[in-house]
Design a protein around this motif. Structure first.
Motif, PDB file in Angstrom:
ATOM      1  N   VAL A  47       0.840  -1.196   0.000  1.00  0.00           N
ATOM      2  CA  VAL A  47       0.000   0.000   0.000  1.00  0.00           C
ATOM      3  C   VAL A  47       0.875   1.246   0.000  1.00  0.00           C
ATOM      4  O   VAL A  47       0.504   2.290  -0.543  1.00  0.00           O
ATOM      5  CB  VAL A  47      -0.932  -0.014   1.232  1.00  0.00           C
ATOM      6  N   VAL A  48       2.070   1.139   0.554  1.00  0.00           N
ATOM      7  CA  VAL A  48       2.944   2.302   0.712  1.00  0.00           C
ATOM      8  C   VAL A  48       3.752   2.559  -0.562  1.00  0.00           C
ATOM      9  O   VAL A  48       3.808   3.686  -1.073  1.00  0.00           O
ATOM     10  CB  VAL A  48       3.888   2.095   1.912  1.00  0.00           C
ATOM     11  N   ARG A  49       4.389   1.493  -1.128  1.00  0.00           N
ATOM     12  CA  ARG A  49       5.284   1.691  -2.267  1.00  0.00           C
ATOM     13  C   ARG A  49       4.843   0.919  -3.500  1.00  0.00           C
ATOM     14  O   ARG A  49       5.559   0.871  -4.490  1.00  0.00           O
ATOM     15  CB  ARG A  49       6.704   1.243  -1.890  1.00  0.00           C
ATOM     16  N   GLY A  50       3.701   0.278  -3.476  1.00  0.00           N
ATOM     17  CA  GLY A  50       3.267  -0.512  -4.615  1.00  0.00           C
ATOM     18  C   GLY A  50       1.908  -0.088  -5.125  1.00  0.00           C
ATOM     19  O   GLY A  50       1.446   1.036  -4.890  1.00  0.00           O
ATOM     20  N   ARG A  51       1.270  -1.016  -5.805  1.00  0.00           N
ATOM     21  CA  ARG A  51      -0.012  -0.721  -6.438  1.00  0.00           C
ATOM     22  C   ARG A  51      -1.205  -0.975  -5.515  1.00  0.00           C
ATOM     23  O   ARG A  51      -2.333  -0.687  -5.874  1.00  0.00           O
ATOM     24  CB  ARG A  51      -0.154  -1.562  -7.710  1.00  0.00           C
ATOM     25  N   GLY A  52      -0.968  -1.550  -4.352  1.00  0.00           N
ATOM     26  CA  GLY A  52      -2.040  -1.706  -3.371  1.00  0.00           C
ATOM     27  C   GLY A  52      -3.002  -2.837  -3.641  1.00  0.00           C
ATOM     28  O   GLY A  52      -4.129  -2.831  -3.122  1.00  0.00           O
ATOM     29  N   PHE A  53      -2.591  -3.840  -4.462  1.00  0.00           N
ATOM     30  CA  PHE A  53      -3.472  -4.991  -4.690  1.00  0.00           C
ATOM     31  C   PHE A  53      -3.497  -5.873  -3.425  1.00  0.00           C
ATOM     32  O   PHE A  53      -2.453  -6.252  -2.902  1.00  0.00           O
ATOM     33  CB  PHE A  53      -2.989  -5.821  -5.880  1.00  0.00           C
ATOM     34  N   SER A  54      -4.696  -6.176  -2.968  1.00  0.00           N
ATOM     35  CA  SER A  54      -4.819  -6.981  -1.740  1.00  0.00           C
ATOM     36  C   SER A  54      -4.444  -8.437  -2.014  1.00  0.00           C
ATOM     37  O   SER A  54      -4.988  -9.055  -2.934  1.00  0.00           O
ATOM     38  CB  SER A  54      -6.250  -6.921  -1.208  1.00  0.00           C
ATOM     39  N   PRO A  55      -3.534  -9.003  -1.224  1.00  0.00           N
ATOM     40  CA  PRO A  55      -3.174 -10.415  -1.392  1.00  0.00           C
ATOM     41  C   PRO A  55      -4.059 -11.361  -0.583  1.00  0.00           C
ATOM     42  O   PRO A  55      -3.860 -12.573  -0.606  1.00  0.00           O
ATOM     43  CB  PRO A  55      -1.734 -10.455  -0.867  1.00  0.00           C
ATOM     44  N   HIS A  56      -5.017 -10.778   0.126  1.00  0.00           N
ATOM     45  CA  HIS A  56      -5.805 -11.594   1.047  1.00  0.00           C
ATOM     46  C   HIS A  56      -6.961 -12.265   0.321  1.00  0.00           C
ATOM     47  O   HIS A  56      -7.684 -11.625  -0.447  1.00  0.00           O
ATOM     48  CB  HIS A  56      -6.347 -10.739   2.191  1.00  0.00           C
ATOM     49  N   GLY A  57      -7.136 -13.558   0.611  1.00  0.00           N
ATOM     50  CA  GLY A  57      -8.190 -14.325  -0.017  1.00  0.00           C
ATOM     51  C   GLY A  57      -9.502 -14.226   0.731  1.00  0.00           C
ATOM     52  O   GLY A  57      -9.627 -13.499   1.730  1.00  0.00           O
ATOM     53  N   PRO A  58     -10.508 -14.964   0.273  1.00  0.00           N
ATOM     54  CA  PRO A  58     -11.825 -14.947   0.933  1.00  0.00           C
ATOM     55  C   PRO A  58     -11.720 -15.449   2.377  1.00  0.00           C
ATOM     56  O   PRO A  58     -10.963 -16.365   2.680  1.00  0.00           O
ATOM     57  CB  PRO A  58     -12.658 -15.906   0.074  1.00  0.00           C
ATOM     58  N   GLY A  59     -12.484 -14.816   3.254  1.00  0.00           N
ATOM     59  CA  GLY A  59     -12.516 -15.241   4.645  1.00  0.00           C
ATOM     60  C   GLY A  59     -11.316 -14.804   5.463  1.00  0.00           C
ATOM     61  O   GLY A  59     -11.107 -15.301   6.574  1.00  0.00           O
ATOM     62  N   PHE A  60     -10.519 -13.881   4.937  1.00  0.00           N
ATOM     63  CA  PHE A  60      -9.330 -13.443   5.661  1.00  0.00           C
ATOM     64  C   PHE A  60      -9.720 -12.693   6.936  1.00  0.00           C
ATOM     65  O   PHE A  60     -10.624 -11.850   6.928  1.00  0.00           O
ATOM     66  CB  PHE A  60      -8.477 -12.545   4.759  1.00  0.00           C
ATOM     67  N   ASP A  61      -9.020 -12.992   8.037  1.00  0.00           N
ATOM     68  CA  ASP A  61      -9.294 -12.369   9.332  1.00  0.00           C
ATOM     69  C   ASP A  61      -8.124 -11.454   9.684  1.00  0.00           C
ATOM     70  O   ASP A  61      -7.111 -11.899  10.236  1.00  0.00           O
ATOM     71  CB  ASP A  61      -9.470 -13.446  10.403  1.00  0.00           C
ATOM     72  N   PRO A  62      -8.212 -10.157   9.352  1.00  0.00           N
ATOM     73  CA  PRO A  62      -7.068  -9.259   9.584  1.00  0.00           C
ATOM     74  C   PRO A  62      -6.737  -9.092  11.066  1.00  0.00           C
ATOM     75  O   PRO A  62      -5.572  -8.980  11.434  1.00  0.00           O
ATOM     76  CB  PRO A  62      -7.521  -7.942   8.953  1.00  0.00           C
ATOM     77  N   ALA A  63      -7.770  -9.076  11.922  1.00  0.00           N
ATOM     78  CA  ALA A  63      -7.510  -8.885  13.353  1.00  0.00           C
ATOM     79  C   ALA A  63      -6.698 -10.046  13.922  1.00  0.00           C
ATOM     80  O   ALA A  63      -5.796  -9.857  14.747  1.00  0.00           O
ATOM     81  CB  ALA A  63      -8.835  -8.736  14.102  1.00  0.00           C
ATOM     82  N   ARG A  64      -6.986 -11.232  13.466  1.00  0.00           N
ATOM     83  CA  ARG A  64      -6.260 -12.408  13.962  1.00  0.00           C
ATOM     84  C   ARG A  64      -4.793 -12.356  13.541  1.00  0.00           C
ATOM     85  O   ARG A  64      -3.890 -12.631  14.339  1.00  0.00           O
ATOM     86  CB  ARG A  64      -6.919 -13.681  13.438  1.00  0.00           C
ATOM     87  N   LEU A  65      -4.536 -12.013  12.264  1.00  0.00           N
ATOM     88  CA  LEU A  65      -3.154 -11.932  11.799  1.00  0.00           C
ATOM     89  C   LEU A  65      -2.403 -10.821  12.514  1.00  0.00           C
ATOM     90  O   LEU A  65      -1.222 -10.957  12.846  1.00  0.00           O
ATOM     91  CB  LEU A  65      -3.124 -11.705  10.284  1.00  0.00           C
TER      92      LEU A  65
END
Length: 475
Positions: free
Chosen positions: A438-456
């Motif tokens: 997000v900072v130095r790239g194109r900002g494409f999300s690598p996260h798949g379906p059902g991703f839990d950001p809080a857990r990671l």
């Protein structure tokens, strides 16, 4: 030590031994001399009142003997009656027998019928015998050949015969039926044991649990009272006759699948794992683990199957390829890698000829675990570079590894999530950040379906910082 001191020690040792012997004799009263008193007593009940009167003493007291043996009329005597129950497991009651005889109108029977020979003089006594009991009870059989269900007629359960010693229990005679070849099979003692009352005459729960792994789950065994003295009876876990067949080891898997409960009688999980070092077969999972209240289980010895004869190493390849699951019952991957690990000095390898041209599909689909033999960061990269398949900055650059799939750039996320270590053999983090940061790239999300950001974020915030910097979304 002087000679005099030695004599003193010897005398003291002899005195101690004599005192111990005297104490033992006191614990076991001398048998009463009945013939010497034959002219004094005309009936047995003069001394043995308890044979006809409930609650009365069965044996005379020392005070009654002292009425004559007072040191004046006759010499004093130190005879005393037995204390405690008789060391026997007989279920016998004199008063009860006398009552039954009277109810039947049998008044002719006397004490001498059981305790004396009819041709011997008065008060020449002997102990009763089993044939006499069987004769009165009208049992037409030898003592040890009577049906097991009749044992409880005359005998107490072992657990209630408190006065029996382990030595006496160890000398219990075995009935002829117990020596029959079929007795140890399920159709032998297993059928008879359903009547726990007959087994309890000689056995207790501890005896059965010494062999039966499934003792806690067997009602007939649990119906027996616990008594560690029962282990004094010799016992040994023996393999059934069918286990001696040469083909048993190869064919026992099918039999275990059909009759897994029967295997659980003698085998624990540990018994099977002595041979099955790989994936446990399904019947093994249903067995019990060794533990308190269970038999230790059959002691098994791992041996090669009968088809693993001389020259088997050179012929096992096709068999292993056709039925790998059969191999995994005894072998683990490391067993194979001891021989099949790639070696530059040998031409023979683990993979068949021509495998190099089709190995990308197996590597991508993870048909096998390449990392068991190969260092993906060195072995794979070095080969790819020599072949001109080195990674470029873009996923689909000319000469890239993924040229075979023109749409790989759109679907590579699934492959990366499935086996990121495979990507790391060629790629470094900065290549991924070109698109995903997000900072130095194109900002494409690598996260798949059902991703839990809080857990990671809780688990490893450094991973989040790599793409988001310090501005990590809190959602």
């Amino acid at each position: 030590m002087t000679r005099r001191t030695g004599r003193v020690v010897a005398v003291l040792s002899a005195s101690v031994a004599l005192a111990a012997a005297a104490a033992m004799r006191q614990d076991r009263p001398a048998p009463f001399d009945h013939p010497s008193h034959a002219k004094l007593f005309v009936t047995c009940t003069s001394c043995h009142v308890g044979t006809e009167e409930a609650g009365a003493a069965l044996l005379p007291t020392p005070e009654s003997c002292a009425a004559c043996h007072d040191g004046t009329v006759h010499r004093r005597t130190d005879w005393r009656p037995r204390v405690g129950p008789r060391p026997s497991n007989l279920r016998f009651d004199h008063v009860g027998h006398a009552t039954v005889r009277r109810e039947r109108g049998d008044t002719a029977q006397s004490c001498a019928d059981c305790h004396a020979e009819r041709t011997n003089p008065w008060m020449t006594i002997r102990g009763p015998s089993a044939p006499q009991c069987l004769s009165c009870h009208r049992v037409e059989a030898e003592h040890l050949t009577v049906p097991d269900t009749t044992c409880a007629t005359c005998h107490l359960p072992l657990a209630r015969a408190d006065a029996l010693t382990r030595d006496r229990i160890a000398r219990f005679p075995a009935p002829p039926t117990h020596r029959a070849p079929v007795f140890m099979r399920t159709g032998g003692h297993g059928v008879q044991a359903k009547s726990a009352q007959s087994c309890s005459t000689c056995h207790a729960r501890d005896f059965c649990a010494a062999c039966h792994v499934n003792a806690p789950e067997t009602p007939a065994i649990q119906a027996l009272a616990p008594d560690p003295r029962s282990l004094a009876i010799p016992h040994q876990l023996k393999a059934p006759v069918g286990h001696a067949d040469r083909t048993f080891e190869r064919a026992h898997g099918a039999a275990a699948g059909k009759a897994g409960a029967a295997c659980g009688t003698c085998h624990t999980k540990e018994s099977c794992f002595a041979c099955h070092s790989g994936e446990a077969p399904r019947p093994v999972l249903g067995l019990h683990q060794a533990g308190p209240g269970r038999g230790a289980g059959a002691a098994t010895t791992r041996r090669p199957p009968t088809n693993h004869v001389a020259g088997w190493e050179g012929r096992h390849g096709p068999v292993a390829s056709a039925a790998m699951r059969t191999c995994t019952s005894c072998h683990i991957r490391d067993s194979c890698l001891e021989c099949h690990r790639p070696d530059a000095s040998r031409r023979d390898g683990y993979h068949p000829s021509g495998y190099l041209t089709r190995h990308p599909a197996d590597a991508y689909n993870r048909t096998g675990s390449c990392s068991d033999c190969h260092n993906q960061g060195e072995f794979c990269q070095s080969c790819h570079k020599q072949s001109g398949l080195s990674s470029r900055r873009t996923l689909l650059g000319p000469g890239g590894y993924h040229d075979g799939n023109r749409q790989f750039g759109l679907g590579h996320g699934q492959a990366a999530r499935q086996a990121l270590e495979s990507c790391a053999s060629c790629h470094v983090e900065r290549e991924c950040l070109t698109c995903h940061s997000v900072v130095r790239g194109r900002g494409f999300s690598p996260h798949g379906p059902g991703f839990d950001p809080a857990r990671l974020l809780r688990k490893n915030p450094q991973l989040c910082i790599a793409c988001h910097g310090t501005a990590i979304p809190q959602r």
